[in-house]
Design an enzyme around this catalytic site. Structure first.
Site, mmCIF file in Angstrom:
data_model
loop_
_atom_site.group_PDB
_atom_site.id
_atom_site.type_symbol
_atom_site.label_atom_id
_atom_site.label_comp_id
_atom_site.label_asym_id
_atom_site.label_seq_id
_atom_site.Cartn_x
_atom_site.Cartn_y
_atom_site.Cartn_z
ATOM 1 N N ASP A 123 0.849 -1.190 0.000
ATOM 2 C CA ASP A 123 0.000 0.000 0.000
ATOM 3 C C ASP A 123 0.880 1.234 0.000
ATOM 4 O OD1 ASP A 123 -2.452 -1.339 -0.008
ATOM 5 O OD2 ASP A 123 -2.533 -1.457 2.168
ATOM 6 N N ASP A 141 -6.821 -1.290 -4.827
ATOM 7 C CA ASP A 141 -7.953 -1.075 -3.921
ATOM 8 C C ASP A 141 -8.933 -0.064 -4.508
ATOM 9 O OD1 ASP A 141 -6.650 -2.762 -2.105
ATOM 10 O OD2 ASP A 141 -5.747 -1.091 -1.007
#
Length: 167
Positions: A123, A141
């Site tokens: 991330d 995402d």
């Protein structure tokens, strides 16, 4: 008679490929150039920051000992297959749902790659206000969330009446 693939929703899989390439490319740069949890300010409410997510959204089940890696990998594979079958069964003209499915598949495969190769999802998008930070996320995402939102949005649209053959 078989339906040609170019007339099915699978024609929209090019968008899946774009999402996968962009997501994995950015993740490669993050892994190459950033140190874990190091924040690089971009604008006053946004950082690029390398984080590792061993769970799902918002690090759900991240601390459960490793079984969740394979569980979420299996879910990603199953959802990708189901959505590709759905795309194959519908017309290329159903743009909104095909785009939504392609985004979800691209995001699922991007994060699946991370789980299988690294054991965690990379991330890097960090939004914040003051000292409060939204959970760090990535392009995959975003693609999954936008695709899911499009599926929901499409559910609120009125159905177009089917045109009947008039001879």
């Amino acid at each position: 008679m078989k339906t040609p693939i170019c007339s099915t929703g699978l024609r929209w899989l090019w968008l899946t490929v774009v999402i996968i390439i962009a997501d994995l490319g950015i993740k490669h740069l993050v892994l190459k150039d950033l140190v874990l949890y190091e924040a690089h300010p971009v604008i006053p409410f946004f950082n690029i920051m390398y984080a590792q997510n061993f769970g799902a959204a918002f690090s759900f089940l991240a601390d459960k000992g490793g079984w969740q890696r394979w569980f979420f990998a299996g879910i990603a594979i199953a959802i990708s297959i189901i959505l590709m079958v759905m795309m194959y069964r519908q017309s290329v003209k159903k743009r909104l749902s095909n785009i939504a499915y392609a985004l979800i598949i691209g995001g699922a495969i991007g994060n699946l790659f991370d789980r299988l190769v690294h054991g965690f999802v990379v991330d890097y998008i960090d939004f914040y206000v003051g000292d409060w930070h939204w959970p760090t996320f990535n392009l995959a995402d975003m693609a999954i969330c936008i695709g899911a939102a499009l599926v929901i949005f499409e559910g609120f649209l009125p159905e177009k009446p089917k045109q009947e053959d008039t001879k």
